[in-house]
Enzyme design. Structure first.
Site, short mmCIF file in Angstrom:
data_model
loop_
_atom_site.label_atom_id
_atom_site.label_comp_id
_atom_site.label_asym_id
_atom_site.label_seq_id
_atom_site.Cartn_x
_atom_site.Cartn_y
_atom_site.Cartn_z
N ASP A 1 11.58 -51.61 22.39
CA ASP A 1 10.96 -51.42 23.69
C ASP A 1 9.87 -50.35 23.65
O ASP A 1 10.00 -49.34 22.94
CB ASP A 1 12.05 -51.01 24.69
CG ASP A 1 11.51 -50.80 26.09
OD1 ASP A 1 11.00 -51.77 26.67
OD2 ASP A 1 11.59 -49.66 26.59
N GLU B 1 7.45 -54.56 21.23
CA GLU B 1 6.74 -54.69 22.50
C GLU B 1 5.63 -53.63 22.47
O GLU B 1 5.87 -52.46 22.76
CB GLU B 1 7.67 -54.46 23.70
CG GLU B 1 6.96 -54.68 25.02
CD GLU B 1 7.49 -53.83 26.16
OE1 GLU B 1 7.12 -54.11 27.31
OE2 GLU B 1 8.23 -52.86 25.90
#
Length: 727
Positions: free
Chosen positions: A401, A454
Site C-alpha cells: 500500500d 500501489e
C-alpha cells in the site's frame, strides 16, 4: 538479606535486572539463596521435584519479597514454590530459575537487523523448557528501564513478571511456566521517559477483538513450501484476474453480522471461482482497532484480525481458496502506523519505530507515524513480516500500500515541512533500500510469490530488478497502473458526444504500457469518498450507463495488463461502497434493472473465461510483442481496434465502439485469413444489451488497416467485441 533500596525497587516495579536478585543464587560458602517476589502471598516454601520441602522463605519486612538460605548441592537444582495466599494454596514454577532463552546467533542477527525471520525469536511462543510447559516472551525495547509481562496470568500486575534484558540486542525475555495458548497479555514498560505504558506485542500472532487491545498467545503457524501450481498462477505469462474484497462488508449474515473466515471460505471462495477470477485480494486483515480504517492503520502487523475468527480460521480460508484454484493476495501496509498509545508510538519511551522529527515521522494525510526505514531493526521487523505471511499462511502475494508515500520525503508536504535526504534530494533513500531488500528477500526465500506496488507516480523501474547504481529498480513483480485507471474512467465518464475530442485518453496508456509489469486496477479507492460507484459514473440513461460500463469492462479485459476489480463492480452496484454494510445483493433479485445487473455479472464471468482460455490475452502481457494497433485514429467515430497475440500463434482482435450508434458494415483489418468468430460482444441481450451481434465472418483478401485480410462486421453501440480465428 537484600538491601532496602533493592527491595523497594522491586516493589515499585522499576528494577531493571530482576534475574540479579530473584530466583536461585549461589552457592556462596556452600549456601544457596532463594528469593521470590509474590504480591499477596502469606507464606512461601521451596519444594523439590518430589514435593519435599527445601526451605520456608521469610518475608523481608514491609515487602512482598521472600527469601531463604539453605545448604545444597554444588550444582544448580530444580525447585517450585508452594504459596499460601490466605484463602487457598497453590504450587508455582519460578520463572527466575530458567536460563537465558535466546541464543547468541539470534541475538546477533536481531542486533544487526539481518534476522530474516525475527518472528521466530520475538513475540510469545508456547515452549517447553527443562521439561516445563509454558510460553517464552521476548520484545525489543532497548531504551526501556523495565519491561514486564502482564495479563490474565498475573492480574495485569507489572511487579509479578519483570523480564531479563539481553543488552547486546536490546531484547527483553522471560519464560513463564503454565501459560497456555489463548491467554491475553501485554508488555508493561517503564520507558526511558519515566512513563509506564501497556503495550500490545508488536510480534503477536493473535489479538483481542476490539475495543480490547491485548495480544493473545498463539502458536507460530508451521511454514509450508509454495506449491508449484500456485507459483505458476502468479507468473507474468499467466492469466491474473483479481477480485478485491473487504471481508467485513462483502456479505453480512442477517444484514449486520460479519461472516467468519470459515463462512467466507464456504461463500466467497466458490463465488469468486464461479465468476472465473484467478485471485482474491484482501484489504488488510492485520489487526486494527478502527473499522473505518479498512485495515490500513494496523496495530497488529503479525495478527490476522480477530473480527472474523482465529489465525487457524484464517489459514483454513486460504486453504479453501487454494483448493478452489484461487490465489490469495494480501494488502500490506509497511509505510505508516497509527498513533494509538497501546501500539508502536514511542514504544519504549523513545521514537523507536518512527522518526523523532515530525517532518520525517508524521504523515499529514492520515495522521499516522512513518517508520524509520533507516533503522536496521525496523527494516527487519517489516521484512520479516512480509516473509511471515508468505511462508506461514501461504499467502501468494503482497500488494504494498501507498508506495509513493514511502518513496518521497515531500509526499503531501508543503515547503518547509519536509527534510531532504543526505544528497539534498526529495527521494527517501532509506525507504528505497528497504523496499529493495524486502523484494530481494521475498524473491530468494519465497520464489513464486509476488509483490505488487500501489505506486501512483512515474518513479522508474518499480517492477524492475534493482539497478547496480541509481534509484531505478525496486524489485516489485507488478505495479498498479494508476494512469490507465484515471484516464479510462475519465473517458468513460464523458458524454459520448464529447469523446471524439478525448481520443488520446485511451490511446495514451499504450505509450507506456510495457514500461512496467502492470495490473489494471478498478479498486476500492475508486468507489468511495464521493467518487460514486463505477456504474454511477457512467453518463446517460440506464441503458447507456450499463452499456458504457460493459464496454469499459470489455476494453479492460482486452487491454494488456493483469486485471483487478473491487467487489460490487462485478454486478454494477449502484451506490458507493460502505464498509459498514453488505453489498447490495438484492439488485440481482429484484428492481427495475435486475436483468442488467445480472447481465454485468454474467459478462464478467464470460470475460474471465475467455481471458483464461485464450493465451493471446495474457501470455505476453508484459511484452510489447503481444500487442499491435489495428485502428487507433478514428476519433470521429470513437472506434478502436487492436490485436493481442502470443508466441504460440494465438491471436485475438478487440474492436470497441464508444458511441451509442451502431456501425453497420464496417471493414476491419485482421492478421489472418479464414473464418473468425465473436468471443465476446458486450452488447448481447444476455448481458442486458440491445443484441447487435455478428455470426462467423470469413476474412476477405481486401487490404485494410495495414493487413492483407479483412472482415466486415456490425459494431454494436457502446460495446467492445473480441474476435478470434475459428480453429
Amino acid at each position: 538479606m537484600l538491601d532496602a533500596a533493592t527491595v523497594q525497587s522491586l516493589m515499585r516495579a522499576d528494577h531493571g535486572d530482576p534475574f540479579a536478585v530473584l530466583g536461585l543464587h549461589g552457592p556462596v560458602d556452600g549456601a544457596w539463596t532463594l528469593r521470590a517476589l509474590l504480591p499477596g502471598a502469606w507464606r512461601v516454601w521451596a519444594r523439590d521435584s518430589d514435593g519435599a520441602v527445601l526451605a520456608q522463605l521469610q518475608r523481608i519486612p514491609h515487602s512482598d519479597v521472600f527469601e531463604a538460605s539453605l545448604s545444597g548441592p554444588q550444582e544448580r537444582f530444580a525447585y517450585r514454590w508452594r504459596v499460601d495466599w490466605g484463602t487457598h494454596e497453590s504450587e508455582l514454577e519460578d520463572p527466575y530459575r530458567f536460563p537465558p532463552l535466546l541464543g547468541e546467533l539470534d541475538l546477533w542477527l536481531l542486533a544487526e537487523g539481518t534476522h530474516q525471520r525475527p518472528f521466530q525469536a520475538l513475540g510469545a511462543h508456547p515452549a517447553t523448557v527443562d521439561g516445563i510447559e509454558g510460553v517464552r516472551f521476548a520484545v525489543w525495547a532497548p531504551n526501556a528501564r523495565r519491561v514486564s509481562v502482564v495479563g490474565e496470568i498475573n492480574q495485569w500486575d507489572g511487579r509479578r513478571h519483570p523480564m531479563r534484558l539481553r543488552r547486546e540486542a536490546g531484547v527483553w525475555e522471560l519464560f513463564i511456566p503454565g501459560v497456555a495458548p489463548g491467554a491475553l497479555y501485554k508488555f508493561e514498560l517503564l520507558g526511558a521517559d519515566g512513563q509506564v505504558t501497556l503495550r500490545a506485542d508488536p510480534y503477536a500472532f493473535a489479538a483481542e477483538l476490539r475495543p480490547g487491545t491485548a495480544s493473545r498467545v498463539a502458536a507460530l503457524p508451521p511454514a509450508r513450501p509454495m506449491a508449484a501450481e500456485r507459483a505458476a498462477a502468479n507468473a507474468f505469462d499467466a492469466p491474473v484476474s483479481i477480485y478485491e474484497v473487504h471481508l467485513g462488508s462483502w456479505r453480512r449474515n442477517d444484514g449486520w453480522r460479519w461472516l467468519t473466515y470459515r463462512e467466507l471460505a464456504e461463500q466467497l471462495v466458490p463465488y469468486a471461482r464461479e465468476l472465473g477470477f484467478t485471485h482474491l485480494e484482501l484489504l488488510p486483515v492485520h489487526e486494527h482497532p478502527f473499522d473505518g480504517s479498512w485495515g490500513y492503520q494496523p496495530t497488529g502487523l503479525y495478527a490476522p484480525t480477530s473480527r472474523f475468527g482465529t489465525p487457524e480460521d484464517f489459514k483454513a480460508f486460504i486453504d479453501a481458496a487454494h483448493a478452489a484454484g484461487l490465489g490469495v493476495i494480501l494488502d500490506w501496509v509497511p509505510g505508516h502506523f497509527p498513533t494509538d498509545a497501546f501500539a508502536l508510538a514511542r514504544f519504549d519511551g523513545t521514537h523507536l519505530y518512527e522518526h523523532a522529527d515530525p517532518r520525517e515521522g508524521f504523515h499529514p494525510d492520515w495522521n499516522t507515524l512513518v517508520y524509520n526505514f533507516g533503522r536496521a531493526e525496523v527494516r527487519n521487523f517489516l521484512t520479516g513480516n512480509a516473509l511471515y505471511w508468505l511462508e506461514r499462511f501461504e499467502v501468494d502475494g503482497l500488494r504494498v500500500d501507498a508506495v509513493a508515500s514511502m518513496l518521497y520525503r515531500d509526499y503531501s508536504r508543503a515547503e518547509g515541512q519536509w527534510l531532504p535526504n543526505r544528497q539534498g534530494g526529495r527521494e527517501n533513500l532509506e525507504a528505497v533500500d528497504f523496499l529493495r531488500r524486502m523484494n530481494h528477500v521475498v524473491g530468494t526465500e519465497r520464489p513464486g510469490a509476488v509483490t505488487i506496488a500501489e505506486e501512483s507516480t512515474s518513479w522508474p523501474g518499480v517492477s524492475r530488478p534493482p539497478a547496480p547504481q541509481g534509484l531505478q529498480g525496486l524489485g516489485f513483480h507488478y505495479k498498479w497502473n494508476m494512469g490507465w485507471m484515471h484516464d479510462t474512467l475519465g473517458y468513460l465518464s464523458r458524454d459520448p458526444a464529447y469523446r471524439p475530442w478525448h481520443h488520446d485518453q485511451l490511446r495514451f496508456g499504450f505509450m507506456y504500457a510495457w514500461s512496467e509489469n502492470y495490473v489494471l486496477p478498478l479498486s476500492h479507492d475508486e468507489v468511495v469518498h464521493g467518487k460514486r460507484s463505477l456504474i454511477g459514473r457512467m453518463p446517460g440513461d440506464d441503458w447507456q450507463r450499463f452499456a458504457n460500463l460493459r464496454a469499459g469492462y470489455g476494453w479492460m479485459w482486452a487491454h494488456p495488463g493483469k486485471k483487478l476489480l473491487f467487489m460490487g463492480g462485478e454486478f454494477a452496484q449502484e451506490r458507493e461502497w460502505n464498509h459498514e454494510a453488505s453489498l447490495d445483493w438484492h439488485l440481482l433479485e429484484h428492481g427495475p434493472n435486475v436483468e442488467r445487473h445480472r447481465g454485468v455479472q454474467r459478462l464478467v464471468r464470460d470475460l474471465n473465461a475467455v481471458y483464461r482460455h485464450f493465451g493471446a490475452l495474457h501470455r505476453l502481457d508484459v511484452d510489447p510483442a503481444g500487442f499491435e494497433w489495428i485502428r487507433h485514429d478514428d476519433q470521429a467515430h470513437a472506434v478502436f481496434a487492436f490485436q493481442r497475440r502470443d508466441a504460440q500463434g494465438g491471436v485475438v482482435v478487440a474492436v470497441a465502439n464508444f458511441t451509442p450508434v451502431v456501425r453497420h458494415g464496417w471493414r476491419i483489418g485482421v492478421p489472418r485469413a479464414g473464418a473468425w468468430r465473436e468471443l465476446i460482444n458486450t452488447d448481447l441481450a444476455v448481458y442486458g444489451g440491445s443484441g447487435v451481434a455478428n455470426g462467423p465472418r470469413h476474412a476477405e483478401p481486401v487490404p485494410c488497416d495495414g493487413h492483407a485480410q479483412s472482415i466486415v462486421i456490425d459494431i454494436a453501440p457502446l460495446a467492445t467485441l473480441l474476435w478470434a480465428p475459428v480453429e
